[in-house]
Structure formats: structure tokens, C-alpha cells
Write a protein that holds these residues in place. Structure first.
Motif, PDB file in Angstrom:
ATOM      1  N   LEU A  23      68.194  17.218   0.960  1.00  0.00           N
ATOM      2  CA  LEU A  23      68.493  16.347   2.099  1.00  0.00           C
ATOM      3  C   LEU A  23      69.037  17.139   3.289  1.00  0.00           C
ATOM      4  O   LEU A  23      69.036  16.641   4.413  1.00  0.00           O
ATOM      5  N   LEU A  26      66.808  17.417   6.310  1.00  0.00           N
ATOM      6  CA  LEU A  26      66.521  16.286   7.193  1.00  0.00           C
ATOM      7  C   LEU A  26      66.986  16.490   8.640  1.00  0.00           C
ATOM      8  O   LEU A  26      66.265  16.110   9.560  1.00  0.00           O
ATOM      9  N   LEU A 157      58.834  10.330   6.527  1.00  0.00           N
ATOM     10  CA  LEU A 157      60.278  10.489   6.293  1.00  0.00           C
ATOM     11  C   LEU A 157      61.082   9.754   7.359  1.00  0.00           C
ATOM     12  O   LEU A 157      62.099   9.113   7.049  1.00  0.00           O
ATOM     13  N   GLN A 160      60.841   6.186   6.561  1.00  0.00           N
ATOM     14  CA  GLN A 160      61.642   5.870   5.382  1.00  0.00           C
ATOM     15  C   GLN A 160      63.125   5.765   5.710  1.00  0.00           C
ATOM     16  O   GLN A 160      63.805   4.836   5.267  1.00  0.00           O
ATOM     17  N   VAL A 161      63.622   6.724   6.479  1.00  0.00           N
ATOM     18  CA  VAL A 161      65.045   6.714   6.812  1.00  0.00           C
ATOM     19  C   VAL A 161      65.384   5.518   7.694  1.00  0.00           C
ATOM     20  O   VAL A 161      66.387   4.821   7.478  1.00  0.00           O
ATOM     21  N   GLN A 164      65.319   2.517   5.678  1.00  0.00           N
ATOM     22  CA  GLN A 164      66.509   2.471   4.825  1.00  0.00           C
ATOM     23  C   GLN A 164      67.686   1.828   5.559  1.00  0.00           C
ATOM     24  O   GLN A 164      68.383   0.962   5.034  1.00  0.00           O
ATOM     25  N   PHE A 325      64.938   6.117  -1.635  1.00  0.00           N
ATOM     26  CA  PHE A 325      65.870   7.246  -1.657  1.00  0.00           C
ATOM     27  C   PHE A 325      65.263   8.404  -2.449  1.00  0.00           C
ATOM     28  O   PHE A 325      65.336   9.563  -2.046  1.00  0.00           O
ATOM     29  N   MET A 328      62.558   9.814  -0.340  1.00  0.00           N
ATOM     30  CA  MET A 328      63.132  10.576   0.771  1.00  0.00           C
ATOM     31  C   MET A 328      63.570  11.963   0.310  1.00  0.00           C
ATOM     32  O   MET A 328      63.284  12.969   0.960  1.00  0.00           O
TER      33      MET A 328
END
Length: 611
Positions: A23, A26, A157, A160-161, A164, A325, A328
Motif C-alpha cells: 500500500l 499508492l 486502483l 477502487q479507492v 471505497q 481492499f 487494492m
């Protein structure tokens, strides 16, 4: 090419610690996304935050509608106007939800395309800074291939974030209603979802490990696919009847990948079904509790619909958040491949205070006990080279295949740096000069020059791409290489598309291509010109004519020639003879013939072939 099937691929196991550590990639990723398009990134965030309030709003308005309908059906009280207001509000929210969804999908698509372009450019730009010998390393190619794979689809990504965050906000609203009603439902929900989360996490790790382990074989598969269907390979495939061999090798490799993926997919599907069943049990247990509370009058029918809908959506959201998650963290691990490529640094570096290339070479190039060995090789390509290339001198390199001739000229052009020893230019180490300035003053054409699927003019202009719009210079270069007569015969002249890959393209013969390639050497006013067997497709007379013209056009300039034809080689001022990478003789043609050494032996062998 190895025709045996690949051995079982080594699975690289990943731990939870690996996923969490990944992570850390990111922030750098989001920096790239922001650089791609700041306004699209901001708009994407705004739309997603707005969408997060839509589900609970629709559920609550739906609850109000149901309660109002029941109230009207029992009491016949006035209230139709309020009911239609609620219906209109729900309709408006539905339209807005759809608009927000389509807006985020559009931005995701556009941002994804831009990101792919942006990162592809970054990969090409970084690759241009790396050394030639790094491109000759298989491990480097694996990293390059994995980095290329990350240029497409990695913006998921970002989606996705953002999703989220959006879902967490939505969950906050939905969970508030359930917590007021019965907090134990939230605990039941978690128990039902956690097995699915752990299962997804495990199989995502297995998929990543399998994909990463297959990288070298995937490159081979792509290469075989290219061999089996390419204009450049079709001739040999037909003449040697290689199609069966190529197809069989493709079947073996692709079949192995299919079986590996099939085994993993079946396991994932079976376990996924089991985990989904657990989730359904948890959902319906909560649903029964809510129904029973509605039957005994604790909650209204509208509240039943609201709570049932909230629990259903919470289950889907929580499942999505936990699964996302894992995805990700998995995506962040894949990103490691992308950023690892940018961690590769060139070994050939520019000096802290580089010197400009001499306006006129005074003392020449001096090799002082120069040796070069390729990475991961025990054999020296060149060793103990000590000689001088004088200003304005024409030096020919002679030796059998593998003697180190091409490696020597690459050292001279600083495509490689010596493993030992040093090369001086006018008494200063070649590494102390500005690299771009050095390359600009060295014109080099290799035997394996590229045949660009571009126009005739562009094929010549690549010799000095900064002058691609300088038509007089391009035409002058073509005239010097004798390619101008070829241009005159083409339907489109200098704008004629070359090669058969694109429409209206014209294919040239080997000799014609070599004249075009030679013109590239004349595109720059270089002080050192190197021809590494670029005329091998020409007959002996044509090659002699080209080199005779080359010698005339390069008066006052240094030149290095590599040719297997001694009729051409003897035109040089001096001849350097290489054997197993080492200098065995150097001198003029006459001097070496009189010496009766290795050069004389090779010369006489070739001369007898013409008798």
C-alpha cells in the motif's frame, strides 16, 4: 528455441505483511494519476462523494412512500399531494443517481486512457536513459514487460479507492439505521462476510504469484505468436516449413498456462460458492429477525422495507469493501513491478561537470588496455585493447564473427563503458565528456539497422531527428549515400511510405534499404563516422563504390569501417585485426601483407575464393 514444456512454475507466496507494505506504493501512484489530469481526478472524487448519499436517500424516501400509502389506505385522509411529492423526489434521486454513475464511469474511462498514455511515455522515456547492455539481459526484459503490463488498467486502483471512500460513507448512513434498530445485526453481518474476505484475499495472492511466475514464458508465447504470423518471418516460416513446429510449441505453452489457470479458477469458484452461501445465511437470519419485529408491530412496513434494504445493501457494500481492499492491496503489489522498473538506473552516467565535445579532434581516440565483459558472462568480449585512432584516420576492423569488432565500436560510441582500462579523447577520459554531445558527434550505422515503417524522408531523418523537417539536408544525405536515385523512382518520392505494414507502403530490396540506412550517417556533421557492415547486402562492386564515396565525403574526419570484403578494407589507412576480442595486428594493408600474419592469411583465403 527450447521445445520442452516449461517446468512447474514457482509460486511466489505473499503474506498479509507484503500486501500491507504494498500500500506504500499508492501515494506515488496517485501522484501519477494527478499528473495525468488534475481536474478529472478532482471531479471524479466530487461525483463519487455525491453518489455515496444516494442509496440511503432512496431507501428512506421509499420508506416514507410505503408508510404514506398504508396511512392513506387505512384512514382515507388527505395526503395525496404529499405522496406525489415523495414519488417525484424518488424519481429525481433515481435520475441523479444514474447521472452520477455514468459521470464517474465516463471519467474513469477517460482518465484510464490518459493514464495509460502518460505511463507509456514515462516507460519509453526512462528506457531511453538505460544502457544498451541492460536491454541484452533477460531479467531486465522481465521487469520491462511487467512494467508495460501496468500501463493499462492500473487506474482501476483510483476507482477502487474512491469507491471505497464512497461506500464507507454510504455504510455510515445505512449502519446508523440498523444500529438504532438492533446493533447485533451488524455483528451478524461481519461474521457472514469475513470468510469471503479471507477467501478472496488468498486466491488473489495465488493469482498474482502465478501471473508473476509466468512472465518469462508469456514473453516466449508472445514471441512465438509473432513468429507464426508476421510479414518479417513469413518467408522463412514457409521455406523451412516451420508452421507445424511453431504451432506445436504454442500449443504446449498455452496449454500449460490454461491448465495452471484452470486449476486455480476451479478452486476459487468452489470456495467462492461456499463463502457466498455463508453470506446468504447471515443475510436471511437478519431478514427473519426484521420480519418478526414487523409482524409484532415493533416497526412499520415502511421501516421493514428500509431496514431490509439497508441490511441487504450493507451486506453487499461490506462484502465489496473487504474484497476491494484485497484487490487494492493486490493492485498495489502489481504496482511494485511498475515502480521497480523506474528504480533501474543506467551504469553509463554523465559526469558532474561534463566537457563539451571538441570542436575539432586534435589528438584522436586512445584505447589504454581496454577490456569489456557483458553482465553475467565469464567471457571477455574485448581484452587488452591498446591503440590510437588518429584525427582524420580511416581505420578498418577485421576479424572472424565473434572477434569483438562490434563491441569495440560500441565502446567508441560510449554505448558501453569499459569494464577495465579507459578510452581517451584528446587526452581526456571519454566519460568526462557530455554524453549527448558525444553521441551527436558520432555517426554510426550498424549491420542490423532498423527498417522503419515510415516515409522515405523519415527513414533518413532518424539519423538526426532534430532535423526531420530540414528537407534540403535530407536530400543531401540521400545524394551522398546514392539513395537519391531510389527516391526518384518511388511514386511518392521522399513522402513514399516504406514497408508493407501500412497502406500504400512499398517494400525495398536489401541493397536499397542499406542505401537509405547509409544516408542516416550523413544527416549529422559528425567528427567520427562508424560503418558496421551496413553494406553486406550490396554486391562487391556496389560496396566498393559506396566506401569509395564514403572515403571521399569523410575527408578530414575519423572513420571506422567493418567489412568482411578485403577489397573494401584495403582502402583504409590502417587495419586492426581482432581475434577472440584481442588486438593481434595493426597496420596498413601493405604492411600487414608483408608481415604475413593473421591478416595475410585471411586475405589470401578470400582471394583464393575469387580465383
Amino acid at each position: 528455441m527450447n521445445t520442452r514444456p516449461p517446468k512447474n512454475l514457482r509460486i511466489e507466496q505473499l503474506t498479509l505483511k507484503d500486501r500491507l507494505a504494498a500500500l506504500n506504493n499508492l501515494p506515488a501512484f496517485f501522484k501519477l494519476v494527478w499528473q495525468t489530469s488534475p481536474w478529472m481526478t478532482v471531479m471524479n472524487a466530487i461525483l463519487r462523494i455525491a453518489r455515496s448519499a444516494m442509496p440511503v436517500s432512496l431507501l428512506y424516501v421509499g420508506k416514507l412512500i410505503i408508510d404514506q400509502v398504508i396511512l392513506l389506505s387505512h384512514s382515507h385522509a388527505a395526503g395525496m399531494h404529499y405522496l406525489w411529492q415523495l414519488v417525484g423526489l424518488e424519481f429525481g434521486l433515481a435520475i441523479l443517481t444514474d447521472a452520477l454513475s455514468r459521470g464517474t464511469t465516463l471519467l474513469d474511462s477517460l482518465l484510464g486512457d490518459l493514464f495509460s498514455n502518460h505511463t507509456s511515455v514515462k516507460i519509453m522515456a526512462h528506457a531511453a536513459t538505460l544502457d544498451l547492455d541492460q536491454f541484452e539481459d533477460a531479467a531486465f526484459y522481465d521487469k520491462l514487460e511487467r512494467a508495460r503490463q501496468q500501463t493499462v488498467g492500473r487506474t482501476i486502483l483510483l476507482s477502487q479507492v474512491m469507491s471505497q471512500v464512497q461506500d464507507l460513507i454510504t455504510m455510515g448512513f445505512l449502519a446508523a439505521g440498523l444500529m438504532v434498530f438492533n446493533p447485533w445485526l451488524i455483528i451478524l453481518l461481519l461474521i457472514a462476510i469475513i470468510p469471503a474476505f479471507l477467501g478472496e484475499s488468498y486466491f488473489n495472492d495465488q493469482t498474482y504469484a502465478l501471473t508473476r511466475g509466468q512472465t518469462p514464458e508469456r514473453r516466449e508465447l508472445d514471441y512465438i505468436r509473432y513468429l507464426g504470423a508476421s510479414d518479417e518471418t513469413a518467408k522463412e516460416v514457409k521455406i523451412f516449413d516451420l508452421s507445424g513446429f511453431i504451432i506445436e510449441r504454442f500449443k504446449v505453452l498455452s496449454g500449460k498456462f490454461y491448465l495452471d489457470n484452470k486449476r486455480l479458477s476451479i478452486k476459487r469458484s468452489l470456495w467462492g460458492t461456499l463463502f457466498a452461501m455463508l453470506g446468504s445465511v447471515g443475510y436471511y437470519a437478519a431478514y427473519v429477525v426484521i420480519i418478526l419485529r414487523a409482524v409484532d408491530g415493533t416497526v412499520t412496513i415502511g421501516e421493514l422495507a428500509f431496514l431490509a434494504g439497508s441490511f441487504r445493501q450493507l451486506r453487499a457494500l461490506l462484502e465489496g469493501i473487504l474484497t476491494r481492499f484485497t484487490s487494492m492491496s493486490q493492485g498495489a503489489i502489481y504496482l511494485r513491478d511498475f515502480f521497480d522498473f523506474f528504480e533501474i538506473k543506467p551504469k553509463i552516467t554523465v559526469a558532474a561537470h561534463p566537457l563539451p565535445f571538441p570542436k575539432k579532434i586534435q589528438q584522436g581516440f586512445v584505447f589504454e588496455d581496454v577490456g569489456f565483459r557483458y553482465a553475467n558472462s565469464d567471457r571477455w568480449a574485448n581484452r587488452h585493447l591498446s591503440f590510437t585512432l588518429n584525427p582524420g584516420e580511416k581505420l578498418a576492423l577485421v576479424g572472424e564473427n565473434g572477434a569483438g569488432k562490434t563491441t569495440l565500436v560500441k565502446l567508441l560510441a560510449r554505448l558501453y563503458d569499459p569494464t577495465e582500462g579507459r578510452i581517451l579523447l584528446d587526452g581526456t577520459d571519454l566519460r568526462d565528456y557530455d554524453l549527448a554531445d558525444l553521441r551527436l558527434n558520432v555517426g554510426i550505422i550498424f549491420q542490423d539497422y532498423l527498417r522503419y515503417q515510415m516515409t522515405f524522408a523519415q527513414n533518413i531523418a532518424v539519423g538526426n531527428i532534430n532535423e526531420q523537417h530540414n528537407r534540403p539536408l535530407i536530400e543531401a544525405a540521400a545524394k551522398q549515400s546514392l539513395a537519391d536515385t531510389l527516391a526518384a523512382k518511388l511514386p511518392g518520392a521522399y513522402e513514399q511510405q516504406l514497408g508493407k505494414r501500412f497502406a500504400q507502403g512499398v517494400e525495398l530490396s536489401g541493397g536499397e534499404w542499406q542505401k537509405v540506412a547509409l544516408a542516416r550517417a550523413y544527416m549529422r556533421n559528425a567528427q567520427l563516422l562508424i560503418l558496421d557492415e551496413p553494406t553486406s547486402a550490396l554486391d562487391a562492386r556496389a560496396e566498393y563504390s559506396v566506401f569509395e564515396r564514403f572515403a571521399e565525403l569523410t575527408k578530414g574526419k575519423s572513420a571506422v569501417l567493418i567489412s568482411h570484403r578485403f577489397s573494401t578494407v584495403r582502402m583504409a589507412d590502417r587495419i586492426l585485426v581482432l581475434e577472440k576480442g584481442e588486438l593481434v595486428e595493426i597496420g596498413s594493408h601493405q604492411e600487414l601483407i608483408q608481415k604475413n600474419g593473421r591478416y595475410a592469411e585471411l586475405f589470401n583465403l578470400q582471394a583464393r575464393g575469387y580465383q
